[in-house]
Design an enzyme around this catalytic site. Sequence first.
Site, PDB file in Angstrom:
ATOM      1  N   ASP A 202      32.431  41.265  38.185  1.00  0.00           N
ATOM      2  CA  ASP A 202      31.905  40.378  39.483  1.00  0.00           C
ATOM      3  C   ASP A 202      31.829  38.907  38.869  1.00  0.00           C
ATOM      4  OD1 ASP A 202      29.692  41.298  37.497  1.00  0.00           O
ATOM      5  OD2 ASP A 202      28.191  40.768  39.047  1.00  0.00           O
ATOM      6  N   HIS A 523      38.423  47.140  36.749  1.00  0.00           N
ATOM      7  CA  HIS A 523      37.621  46.448  37.905  1.00  0.00           C
ATOM      8  C   HIS A 523      37.320  45.310  37.387  1.00  0.00           C
ATOM      9  CE1 HIS A 523      34.812  46.941  41.391  1.00  0.00           C
ATOM     10  NE2 HIS A 523      33.953  46.068  40.571  1.00  0.00           N
ATOM     11  N   ASP A 565      41.490  55.072  34.983  1.00  0.00           N
ATOM     12  CA  ASP A 565      42.086  53.573  34.842  1.00  0.00           C
ATOM     13  C   ASP A 565      42.411  53.238  36.515  1.00  0.00           C
ATOM     14  OD1 ASP A 565      43.179  51.183  34.353  1.00  0.00           O
ATOM     15  OD2 ASP A 565      45.121  51.891  33.674  1.00  0.00           O
ATOM     16  N   GLU A 574      34.977  48.971  34.227  1.00  0.00           N
ATOM     17  CA  GLU A 574      34.880  47.418  34.509  1.00  0.00           C
ATOM     18  C   GLU A 574      34.881  46.836  33.187  1.00  0.00           C
ATOM     19  OE1 GLU A 574      31.450  46.797  37.105  1.00  0.00           O
ATOM     20  OE2 GLU A 574      31.815  44.284  36.767  1.00  0.00           O
TER      21      GLU A 574
END
Length: 605
Positions: A202, A523, A565, A574
């Site tokens: 993020d 991610h 994955d 992530e």
Amino acid sequence: MAVTKGNNKLASGCALIMATVFCGSPYTQAEPEVSGDIRVNQLGFSPQSEKIALLVTPKVPEESSRFVVRAAKTGNAVFEGRLQPGHTKTWSGQHTLVADFSHLKKTGHYYLEISGAGDTEPLRSTPFEVDSAVFQDLATASLKAFYYQRASTELEETHAGPWHRAAGHPDDKVLIHPSAANRARSANTRVSAPKGWYDAGDYNKYVVNSGITMGTLMSAFERYPDYFSAQSLNIPESENALPDILDEVRYNLDWLSAMQDPTDGGVYHKLTTAGFEGMVAPQQATQPRYMVQKTTAATLDFAAVMAQASRVYAAYDAQGSEQYLQAALAAWKWAQQHPAVHYRQDELNRQFDPDITTGAYGDEQLADEQLWAAAELYLATGQTDFWRVIGNTPREYSLPNWADVRWLGYYSLLAHNDQLPQDSNRWRSAIEKILVVAARELGGAGSKNAYLVPMLSDPQNFVWGSNAVAANQGILFLEAFRITGDQAFLNSAQATRDYLLGRNATGYSYVTGFGHKTPMHPHHRLAAARPDLPPLPGFLVGGPNPAQQDDCEYPSKVADQSYVDHVCSYASNEIAINWNAPLAYLANGLSAIENQHAESHSHHE
Ligand code: 9MR
Ligand code: CA
């Protein structure tokens, strides 16, 4: 037995782009079928290290079989041995057979071949290298990863190669969230806090998680200063006098400084959008960003980092060093006045708008943050007040993570033992002993499981971000090695590196861009926004996590196999700065040590 192609998409993909920089081995020509059941460090081995590969098999053959290591180019046998049965079954009930070729010390490119039972075809491993420099690109890339995470700046092609990109998140108009408002800065006041690293997959910036990340990176520098001073990361600051690792850390320090409220010294918990952005490129992620609530945890972590920075940067930048120290002292003062302001996102959302639903990094135990801050402030100032907070009672060993930073403080104190009070010798030997015993126990347990790696000594290690547990274990071994000089600890650190790079239950090398079977779909918003490119290299994915909080589809529930994955899997796939920092410490620390050994070896010849 499951059989995979020797060269998957990544090997050819990365060869296409920057073969020598981002691929573990230049041998990417077509190979015969390769067995995914042979588990080995996919990059290879340093010449003097232990060298182990494993065959995972449903049943042990009646006759013990042989293995051969062959030169990749000629196929000539260079080493032969007998497979030994593993100590125990794997957690999924399989057997392992161990190929130990530690005595092969000659530099070269090889593969391992295991003769099949009866008339079955022999199995062969993917190629690997024996060379003192085989981990050098990995070590560099684990730090370069931080550059790719930079907010508020364009990444130019000269530094970022194919991953060059536009600037995202200027963060020069960050809104004070109502939870963070005071008289000087009322709700919706705009403040500026640019730069810094995106936390993970993020785009938000969290002080607590930045804390352990920066502490780990600065400590890596402090332990191996000559090595890091000679290293180039090819970043925009590479030409200046500061070692590149410190340039990279300073990029985040510049942001971190702005997370302190100048009016009272308290530190905001995070700079974040209200909710997570979609999987879009940074310049397209333009939702409003907020400074959210000051907390004691953030403020103490900030104090520790700034105090350490004042020490580490003193030799390069006296003025900056003094500013870091003043910031640390102001933060410490705020934390003494506000010893228990916790981040509780649910309570916060009941009181304030908009709701904040991004990473919480909530921590209710702050004695360890207090210890770490006191330790770094003691070393920065020499003031006995801080020493008193540390106390005479050493605490049992606990592996650091973002919520438990006590041993970051002890590591620093031990590494600067010449600065401890005169009468602290007994205290110091007690702390050293606790550390060394913990490392010995973990290393010992590491030699009793099916994969012969410390990480598999306990299923409890498999939390969210389990790969960082392994990497932090690696740091513990390096510290024990530094203190004792005992080769066993170096072996354990290397075995930990082997675990992360393929000697494990999934057969993945968990660092993007390194190895034959590595994550292709992390991610990671920066990577997901560029499906035309391989994932950005040098990132350690979180790794197996049987709690599977993301509800994605996993191939297994077994602790060390609970990994997928897939971009969906933020709980196992992530990437995050606090996971890459211990990888960088381990990879670079080992490289520093192995370079030295290689040098002294060549002098002896
Ligand atoms: O690493 C964090 C892990 O220990 C927590 O269990 C998890 C859930 O709170 O959050 C992890 O950190 C994530 C953070 O909250 C937001 N950015 C991505 C981080 C890595 O997944
Ligand atoms: Ca804590």
